[in-house]
Scaffold this motif. Structure first.
Motif, PDB file in Angstrom:
ATOM      1  N   ILE A 117      35.996  36.822  34.696  1.00  0.00           N
ATOM      2  CA  ILE A 117      36.553  36.893  33.339  1.00  0.00           C
ATOM      3  C   ILE A 117      35.624  36.163  32.367  1.00  0.00           C
ATOM      4  O   ILE A 117      35.320  36.669  31.278  1.00  0.00           O
ATOM      5  CB  ILE A 117      37.971  36.278  33.283  1.00  0.00           C
ATOM      6  CG1 ILE A 117      38.978  37.173  33.991  1.00  0.00           C
ATOM      7  CG2 ILE A 117      38.407  36.042  31.830  1.00  0.00           C
ATOM      8  CD1 ILE A 117      40.357  36.554  34.145  1.00  0.00           C
ATOM      9  N   ARG A 126      43.022  46.087  37.644  1.00  0.00           N
ATOM     10  CA  ARG A 126      42.766  45.325  38.876  1.00  0.00           C
ATOM     11  C   ARG A 126      44.080  45.065  39.612  1.00  0.00           C
ATOM     12  O   ARG A 126      44.166  45.215  40.832  1.00  0.00           O
ATOM     13  CB  ARG A 126      42.065  44.016  38.513  1.00  0.00           C
ATOM     14  CG  ARG A 126      41.771  43.115  39.695  1.00  0.00           C
ATOM     15  CD  ARG A 126      41.054  41.852  39.180  1.00  0.00           C
ATOM     16  NE  ARG A 126      40.810  40.931  40.253  1.00  0.00           N
ATOM     17  CZ  ARG A 126      41.571  39.876  40.534  1.00  0.00           C
ATOM     18  NH1 ARG A 126      42.659  39.625  39.812  1.00  0.00           N
ATOM     19  NH2 ARG A 126      41.264  39.071  41.529  1.00  0.00           N
ATOM     20  N   GLN A 178      41.878  42.360  29.246  1.00  0.00           N
ATOM     21  CA  GLN A 178      43.290  42.505  29.637  1.00  0.00           C
ATOM     22  C   GLN A 178      43.514  43.860  30.316  1.00  0.00           C
ATOM     23  O   GLN A 178      44.208  43.934  31.333  1.00  0.00           O
ATOM     24  CB  GLN A 178      44.193  42.389  28.414  1.00  0.00           C
ATOM     25  CG  GLN A 178      44.343  40.973  27.916  1.00  0.00           C
ATOM     26  CD  GLN A 178      45.100  40.917  26.606  1.00  0.00           C
ATOM     27  OE1 GLN A 178      44.834  41.692  25.696  1.00  0.00           O
ATOM     28  NE2 GLN A 178      46.027  39.982  26.522  1.00  0.00           N
ATOM     29  N   ALA A 232      42.128  43.720  33.714  1.00  0.00           N
ATOM     30  CA  ALA A 232      43.014  42.928  34.586  1.00  0.00           C
ATOM     31  C   ALA A 232      44.226  43.747  35.022  1.00  0.00           C
ATOM     32  O   ALA A 232      44.658  43.660  36.177  1.00  0.00           O
ATOM     33  CB  ALA A 232      43.456  41.649  33.866  1.00  0.00           C
ATOM     34  N   TRP A 246      37.883  35.304  40.343  1.00  0.00           N
ATOM     35  CA  TRP A 246      38.346  36.167  39.266  1.00  0.00           C
ATOM     36  C   TRP A 246      38.124  35.513  37.900  1.00  0.00           C
ATOM     37  O   TRP A 246      37.664  36.159  36.961  1.00  0.00           O
ATOM     38  CB  TRP A 246      39.818  36.520  39.488  1.00  0.00           C
ATOM     39  CG  TRP A 246      40.472  37.260  38.357  1.00  0.00           C
ATOM     40  CD1 TRP A 246      41.614  36.898  37.725  1.00  0.00           C
ATOM     41  CD2 TRP A 246      40.039  38.471  37.731  1.00  0.00           C
ATOM     42  NE1 TRP A 246      41.921  37.816  36.745  1.00  0.00           N
ATOM     43  CE2 TRP A 246      40.963  38.794  36.727  1.00  0.00           C
ATOM     44  CE3 TRP A 246      38.950  39.319  37.919  1.00  0.00           C
ATOM     45  CZ2 TRP A 246      40.850  39.914  35.907  1.00  0.00           C
ATOM     46  CZ3 TRP A 246      38.834  40.445  37.101  1.00  0.00           C
ATOM     47  CH2 TRP A 246      39.781  40.733  36.114  1.00  0.00           C
ATOM     48  N   LEU A 252      46.036  37.841  32.252  1.00  0.00           N
ATOM     49  CA  LEU A 252      44.676  37.898  32.791  1.00  0.00           C
ATOM     50  C   LEU A 252      44.647  37.335  34.206  1.00  0.00           C
ATOM     51  O   LEU A 252      43.870  37.789  35.035  1.00  0.00           O
ATOM     52  CB  LEU A 252      43.707  37.114  31.900  1.00  0.00           C
ATOM     53  CG  LEU A 252      43.442  37.717  30.526  1.00  0.00           C
ATOM     54  CD1 LEU A 252      42.556  36.797  29.710  1.00  0.00           C
ATOM     55  CD2 LEU A 252      42.824  39.092  30.657  1.00  0.00           C
ATOM     56  N   ILE A 253      45.473  36.338  34.445  1.00  0.00           N
ATOM     57  CA  ILE A 253      45.583  35.746  35.780  1.00  0.00           C
ATOM     58  C   ILE A 253      47.065  35.623  36.126  1.00  0.00           C
ATOM     59  O   ILE A 253      47.902  35.476  35.243  1.00  0.00           O
ATOM     60  CB  ILE A 253      44.893  34.360  35.881  1.00  0.00           C
ATOM     61  CG1 ILE A 253      45.447  33.388  34.845  1.00  0.00           C
ATOM     62  CG2 ILE A 253      43.382  34.488  35.767  1.00  0.00           C
ATOM     63  CD1 ILE A 253      44.921  31.978  34.975  1.00  0.00           C
TER      64      ILE A 253
END
Length: 126
Positions: free
Chosen positions: A54, A74, A68, A71, A50, A30-31
């Motif tokens: 989320i 992205r 997910q 993400a 971000w 996710l990050i």
């Protein structure tokens, strides 16, 4: 322009998310925080924005698997702009349906409260 970088502890405090949660988010892709020369995570203001997004998606009921996928899109960049927008449009439709359901519940609660007000008023006059 000054770019701020945050350690995982600082970022945890800024986001109100535990370090364990941040590591989980990273594990789930996710990050993706950058790493410094000591291989420590370095979070930026962009990461902060971000994470806030989320959190908003989670708070509005988007399943983690969809977040997910969002993400991943992205991370793939501009070629996925249309797909990301479509995901958000679908999610907005879901939210609008939830709002309608909640408004219906609110109306029923208001009706019941009004019933009690009338009953209390009626019985207090007897």
């Amino acid at each position: 322009m000054i770019f701020l970088e945050y350690s995982i502890g600082e970022f945890s405090r800024l986001t109100n998310l535990g370090i364990h949660t941040l590591r989980y988010y990273e594990h789930e892709n996710l990050i993706t925080p950058k790493r410094n020369s000591s291989n420590r995570r370095c979070y930026s203001d962009k990461d902060l924005a971000w994470i806030e997004f989320i959190k908003r998606l989670k708070d509005t009921g988007m399943p983690i698997k969809e977040i997910q996928h969002y993400a991943e899109l992205r991370a793939a960049g501009d070629p996925t702009l249309n797909e990301r927008m479509e995901m958000l449009i679908v999610h907005r439709e879901f939210l609008n349906e939830q709002i309608k359901v909640l408004q219906g519940h609110m109306t029923k609660l208001d009706d019941k409260i009004e019933f009690y007000r009338h009953e209390i008023e009626r019985t207090s006059k007897e």
